[in-house]
Design a protein around this motif. Structure first.
Motif, PDB file in Angstrom:
ATOM      1  N   GLU A 100      -0.384 -17.899   4.966  1.00 13.15           N
ATOM      2  CA  GLU A 100      -0.673 -18.703   6.146  1.00 13.15           C
ATOM      3  C   GLU A 100      -1.613 -17.916   7.055  1.00 13.15           C
ATOM      4  O   GLU A 100      -1.303 -16.788   7.433  1.00 13.15           O
ATOM      5  CB  GLU A 100       0.635 -18.998   6.888  1.00 13.15           C
ATOM      6  CG  GLU A 100       0.454 -19.679   8.222  1.00 13.15           C
ATOM      7  CD  GLU A 100       1.740 -19.726   9.008  1.00 13.15           C
ATOM      8  OE1 GLU A 100       2.197 -20.834   9.295  1.00 13.15           O
ATOM      9  OE2 GLU A 100       2.284 -18.642   9.336  1.00 13.15           O
ATOM     10  N   TYR A 149       4.356 -15.917   2.093  1.00 18.57           N
ATOM     11  CA  TYR A 149       5.620 -16.515   1.664  1.00 18.57           C
ATOM     12  C   TYR A 149       5.620 -16.678   0.149  1.00 18.57           C
ATOM     13  O   TYR A 149       4.557 -16.708  -0.479  1.00 18.57           O
ATOM     14  CB  TYR A 149       5.801 -17.895   2.312  1.00 18.57           C
ATOM     15  CG  TYR A 149       5.823 -17.853   3.813  1.00 18.57           C
ATOM     16  CD1 TYR A 149       7.001 -17.648   4.511  1.00 18.57           C
ATOM     17  CD2 TYR A 149       4.646 -17.991   4.547  1.00 18.57           C
ATOM     18  CE1 TYR A 149       7.018 -17.589   5.892  1.00 18.57           C
ATOM     19  CE2 TYR A 149       4.664 -17.932   5.930  1.00 18.57           C
ATOM     20  CZ  TYR A 149       5.844 -17.737   6.592  1.00 18.57           C
ATOM     21  OH  TYR A 149       5.860 -17.677   7.962  1.00 18.57           O
ATOM     22  N   CYS A 207      -3.982 -23.778  11.623  1.00 17.55           N
ATOM     23  CA  CYS A 207      -3.354 -23.099  10.496  1.00 17.55           C
ATOM     24  C   CYS A 207      -4.039 -23.518   9.205  1.00 17.55           C
ATOM     25  O   CYS A 207      -4.328 -24.696   8.993  1.00 17.55           O
ATOM     26  CB  CYS A 207      -1.873 -23.472  10.455  1.00 17.55           C
ATOM     27  SG  CYS A 207      -0.974 -22.701   9.113  1.00 17.55           S
ATOM     28  N   THR A 208      -4.278 -22.534   8.347  1.00 15.36           N
ATOM     29  CA  THR A 208      -4.824 -22.771   7.014  1.00 15.36           C
ATOM     30  C   THR A 208      -3.912 -22.076   6.017  1.00 15.36           C
ATOM     31  O   THR A 208      -3.456 -20.962   6.262  1.00 15.36           O
ATOM     32  CB  THR A 208      -6.257 -22.204   6.902  1.00 15.36           C
ATOM     33  OG1 THR A 208      -7.074 -22.852   7.878  1.00 15.36           O
ATOM     34  CG2 THR A 208      -6.832 -22.418   5.521  1.00 15.36           C
ATOM     35  N   LEU A 209      -3.645 -22.745   4.902  1.00 14.85           N
ATOM     36  CA  LEU A 209      -2.796 -22.184   3.852  1.00 14.85           C
ATOM     37  C   LEU A 209      -3.620 -21.957   2.589  1.00 14.85           C
ATOM     38  O   LEU A 209      -4.515 -22.738   2.286  1.00 14.85           O
ATOM     39  CB  LEU A 209      -1.641 -23.138   3.533  1.00 14.85           C
ATOM     40  CG  LEU A 209      -0.722 -23.497   4.686  1.00 14.85           C
ATOM     41  CD1 LEU A 209       0.295 -24.547   4.243  1.00 14.85           C
ATOM     42  CD2 LEU A 209      -0.014 -22.274   5.223  1.00 14.85           C
ATOM     43  N   ARG A 217      -3.072 -18.192  10.625  1.00 16.53           N
ATOM     44  CA  ARG A 217      -2.909 -18.906  11.889  1.00 16.53           C
ATOM     45  C   ARG A 217      -3.875 -18.310  12.902  1.00 16.53           C
ATOM     46  O   ARG A 217      -3.936 -17.099  13.080  1.00 16.53           O
ATOM     47  CB  ARG A 217      -1.473 -18.785  12.381  1.00 16.53           C
ATOM     48  CG  ARG A 217      -1.193 -19.640  13.596  1.00 16.53           C
ATOM     49  CD  ARG A 217       0.284 -19.829  13.818  1.00 16.53           C
ATOM     50  NE  ARG A 217       0.930 -20.617  12.800  1.00 16.53           N
ATOM     51  CZ  ARG A 217       0.940 -21.959  12.774  1.00 16.53           C
ATOM     52  NH1 ARG A 217       0.312 -22.639  13.705  1.00 16.53           N
ATOM     53  NH2 ARG A 217       1.578 -22.602  11.831  1.00 16.53           N
ATOM     54  N   GLN A 245      10.373 -20.673   8.471  1.00 16.70           N
ATOM     55  CA  GLN A 245       9.910 -21.000   9.811  1.00 16.70           C
ATOM     56  C   GLN A 245      10.892 -21.903  10.557  1.00 16.70           C
ATOM     57  O   GLN A 245      11.096 -21.739  11.760  1.00 16.70           O
ATOM     58  CB  GLN A 245       8.518 -21.622   9.763  1.00 16.70           C
ATOM     59  CG  GLN A 245       7.471 -20.590   9.417  1.00 16.70           C
ATOM     60  CD  GLN A 245       6.055 -21.093   9.582  1.00 16.70           C
ATOM     61  OE1 GLN A 245       5.813 -22.172  10.107  1.00 16.70           O
ATOM     62  NE2 GLN A 245       5.102 -20.295   9.131  1.00 16.70           N
ATOM     63  N   ARG A 264       8.214 -21.023   2.977  1.00 18.70           N
ATOM     64  CA  ARG A 264       7.569 -21.055   4.295  1.00 18.70           C
ATOM     65  C   ARG A 264       8.286 -22.036   5.219  1.00 18.70           C
ATOM     66  O   ARG A 264       8.615 -21.700   6.364  1.00 18.70           O
ATOM     67  CB  ARG A 264       6.101 -21.446   4.168  1.00 18.70           C
ATOM     68  CG  ARG A 264       5.397 -21.595   5.518  1.00 18.70           C
ATOM     69  CD  ARG A 264       3.924 -22.001   5.318  1.00 18.70           C
ATOM     70  NE  ARG A 264       3.288 -22.221   6.599  1.00 18.70           N
ATOM     71  CZ  ARG A 264       3.113 -23.434   7.150  1.00 18.70           C
ATOM     72  NH1 ARG A 264       3.503 -24.521   6.514  1.00 18.70           N
ATOM     73  NH2 ARG A 264       2.516 -23.543   8.326  1.00 18.70           N
ATOM     74  N   GLU A 265       8.536 -23.233   4.718  1.00 16.62           N
ATOM     75  CA  GLU A 265       9.171 -24.267   5.535  1.00 16.62           C
ATOM     76  C   GLU A 265      10.565 -23.835   5.988  1.00 16.62           C
ATOM     77  O   GLU A 265      10.906 -23.936   7.168  1.00 16.62           O
ATOM     78  CB  GLU A 265       9.244 -25.567   4.739  1.00 16.62           C
ATOM     79  CG  GLU A 265       9.724 -26.747   5.542  1.00 16.62           C
ATOM     80  CD  GLU A 265       9.651 -28.035   4.751  1.00 16.62           C
ATOM     81  OE1 GLU A 265      10.706 -28.690   4.625  1.00 16.62           O
ATOM     82  OE2 GLU A 265       8.558 -28.377   4.257  1.00 16.62           O
ATOM     83  N   HIS A 286       5.655 -22.896  -0.714  1.00 18.48           N
ATOM     84  CA  HIS A 286       5.738 -23.839   0.411  1.00 18.48           C
ATOM     85  C   HIS A 286       7.173 -24.017   0.910  1.00 18.48           C
ATOM     86  O   HIS A 286       7.409 -24.077   2.124  1.00 18.48           O
ATOM     87  CB  HIS A 286       5.151 -25.207   0.019  1.00 18.48           C
ATOM     88  CG  HIS A 286       3.662 -25.215  -0.051  1.00 18.48           C
ATOM     89  ND1 HIS A 286       2.865 -25.312   1.060  1.00 18.48           N
ATOM     90  CD2 HIS A 286       2.815 -25.134  -1.115  1.00 18.48           C
ATOM     91  CE1 HIS A 286       1.599 -25.294   0.702  1.00 18.48           C
ATOM     92  NE2 HIS A 286       1.534 -25.175  -0.611  1.00 18.48           N
TER      93      HIS A 286
END
Length: 118
Positions: free
Chosen positions: A8, A60, A96-98, A10, A70, A66-67, A63
């Motif tokens: 991520e 992370y 934010c870019t992943l 940010r 956070q 990460r979810e 996905h």
């Protein structure tokens, strides 16, 4: 084949003249919480030759990780009763870019000028 992790990126646009205050709160309060909660902070800081900007790079497993990570962190009393208000009031906007990146590239992004990030 090298395993990949979700990274991520940010970016924060801070209120004018607050980058030093933001970085201080981040380093002294937010970063220790990130580490206590097991979050992998890869790098952070203010880009050279810019004002009122700050970046944070975290890695992370995927996905879902990460979810879940956070959601738990940002709902915690550690965050809500800790540095949340000081951090949020200094931010004008964020993005934010992943990306999925191999571990060697993630390690290359780590900022050696910040010894508090392992």
């Amino acid at each position: 084949m090298t395993a990949e992790r979700l990274v991520e990126f940010r970016a924060y646009r801070l209120k004018p003249g607050t980058v030093q205050a933001f970085e201080q709160v981040f380093v002294e309060e937010s970063l220790p919480l990130h580490q206590r909660w097991g979050m992998d902070v890869v790098a952070f800081g203010s880009p050279p030759d810019t004002t009122d900007q700050f970046f944070l790079i975290r890695a992370y497993a995927d996905h879902d990780h990460r979810e879940a990570s956070q959601a738990a962190f940002y709902a915690s009393a550690d965050w809500v009763l800790g540095p949340r208000e000081a951090i949020v009031r200094l931010i004008d906007s964020d993005s934010c870019t992943l990306a999925c990146l191999p571990e060697p590239l993630i390690d290359a992004l780590r900022n050696p000028s910040h010894p508090e990030v392992s």
